[in-house]
Write an enzyme that holds these catalytic residues in place. Structure first.
Site, PDB file in Angstrom:
ATOM      1  N   THR A  41       0.834  -1.208   0.000  1.00 62.64           N
ATOM      2  CA  THR A  41       0.000   0.000   0.000  1.00 62.64           C
ATOM      3  C   THR A  41       0.864   1.251   0.000  1.00 62.64           C
ATOM      4  O   THR A  41       0.554   2.234  -0.687  1.00 62.64           O
ATOM      5  CB  THR A  41      -0.937  -0.003   1.216  1.00 62.64           C
ATOM      6  OG1 THR A  41      -1.778  -1.166   1.166  1.00 62.64           O
ATOM      7  CG2 THR A  41      -1.817   1.245   1.225  1.00 62.64           C
ATOM      8  N   HIS A  44       2.050   1.812  -3.441  1.00 61.25           N
ATOM      9  CA  HIS A  44       0.964   2.334  -4.273  1.00 61.25           C
ATOM     10  C   HIS A  44       0.709   3.818  -3.988  1.00 61.25           C
ATOM     11  O   HIS A  44       0.396   4.587  -4.902  1.00 61.25           O
ATOM     12  CB  HIS A  44      -0.316   1.528  -4.037  1.00 61.25           C
ATOM     13  CG  HIS A  44      -0.322   0.173  -4.669  1.00 61.25           C
ATOM     14  ND1 HIS A  44       0.014  -0.031  -5.988  1.00 61.25           N
ATOM     15  CD2 HIS A  44      -0.618  -1.057  -4.167  1.00 61.25           C
ATOM     16  CE1 HIS A  44      -0.087  -1.322  -6.275  1.00 61.25           C
ATOM     17  NE2 HIS A  44      -0.456  -1.962  -5.179  1.00 61.25           N
TER      18      HIS A  44
END
Length: 344
Positions: A41, A44
């Site tokens: 995450t 990202h």
């Protein structure tokens, strides 16, 4: 007094900045961060593929030592090694009130909405703090939230003894999912992973591996499962191409779980008639509801120390993210209060 932190400033920009300490009161806990690990995450977020409320200190997998506590804190003491469950739920929406806090409409997360662990210090409320068992390292303790996510996913899968399971993606979560699925009784656990370093780790742990770059994944899975396909498919790579492969690999009556974070801008086509004819079950798995404590209880049996393959000081966080992006190891840790170099 100030401390250093890696602040996400939007537009794929991460900067080391000075932050001022705030007053510690009530249920506040000030943690001196010992280890914070990079999650997919986080990668990202920096790629502009996941939301974060800039400016914010990212990093939601972290552990450290309690430096100070507010007057209302009663469950931990200064000096304790602790890990943090990095979510705050409103407690008032429908989902909080029916035991599904992880689906909270007003959820906040450290490292996304609130300052997280890529810093020398972080302040969190007592209810998110868990004391680490004796003998557990800070690097392993930092992984508690990630393991909790995997536990929740495996709970949703409802693995049966004798099941054949395939995991697409053999990074950290792929390895942990493989371990947990095997513990639940699956007879064959197969991991598709192009990275040789990760495949070697999986082989040492006794799993069947497939190199999707040099082997025909569908044919290999068909051979291993006697032409029936897998009972369980877990997409753990967070990639559109592996997400598309799931339906081709699952057998009749099987279950597909999307665990990896595929960027929201991507979608795949699935035939409703195919789902109907084969009675497929399709699941998602989001964060780690009520699993942080369970993670701490089981983590010793998962042998996680060897999975933290790279360690960097905060000053070299850009190098750390580059290592995570390239997949040169398995799990990359930031040691915000260290000045030492990387270890592999």
């Amino acid at each position: 007094m100030s401390y250093l932190a890696a602040e996400y400033q939007g537009k794929q920009d991460l900067a080391i900045v000075e932050r001022k300490f705030k007053e510690i009161k009530g249920s506040d806990v000030l943690i001196r961060i010992e280890s914070a690990t990079i999650c997919g995450t986080d990668v990202h977020i920096l790629a502009g593929e996941h939301f974060a409320k800039a400016p914010v200190v990212i990093g939601h997998e972290f552990a450290g030592y309690v430096e100070a506590i507010g007057q209302d804190v009663s469950t931990i003491q200064v000096g304790d090694l602790v890990t943090v469950e990095p979510h705050i739920f409103c407690g008032n929406c429908k989902f909080c009130r029916i035991g599904k806090e992880h689906l909270c409409l007003n959820k906040l997360a450290f490292g996304v909405h609130l300052d997280g662990g890529f810093a020398q210090y972080c302040v969190v409320p007592e209810r998110t703090v868990y004391k680490v068992p004796q003998g557990m390292s800070a690097d392993v303790a930092a992984l508690t939230e990630n393991v909790g996510c995997c536990l929740h996913g495996v709970d949703r899968l409802d693995v049966k003894q004798g099941d054949h399971a395939i995991i697409l993606g053999g990074g950290f979560v792929g390895i942990v999912l493989a371990e947990l699925i095997r513990l639940r009784g699956a007879s064959k656990v197969i991991v598709s992973e192009p990275n040789q370093i990760r495949r070697d780790m999986l082989l040492r742990r006794g799993f069947i591996t497939i190199d999707p770059l040099n082997e025909n994944l569908v044919e290999k899975v068909s051979s291993i499962t006697n032409g029936l396909g897998a009972d369980i498919i877990v997409e753990a790579a967070g990639r559109p191409d592996t997400a598309k492969q799931c339906v081709d690999l699952v057998g009749r009556g099987g279950t597909i779980m999307f665990f990896g974070v595929v960027p929201p801008s991507h979608s795949i086509e699935i035939s409703p008639n195919d789902i109907f004819k084969r009675e497929l079950t399709i699941l998602g798995s989001a964060i780690n509801p009520y699993s942080h404590h369970r993670s701490l209880e089981i983590m010793d049996s998962l042998h996680l120390d060897e999975l933290v393959t790279h360690k960097f000081p905060l000053s070299r966080i850009d190098e750390a993210f580059e290592a995570a992006r390239k997949g040169v190891g398995i799990k990359v840790a930031i040691h915000p209060n260290s000045t030492g170099g990387t270890s592999e």
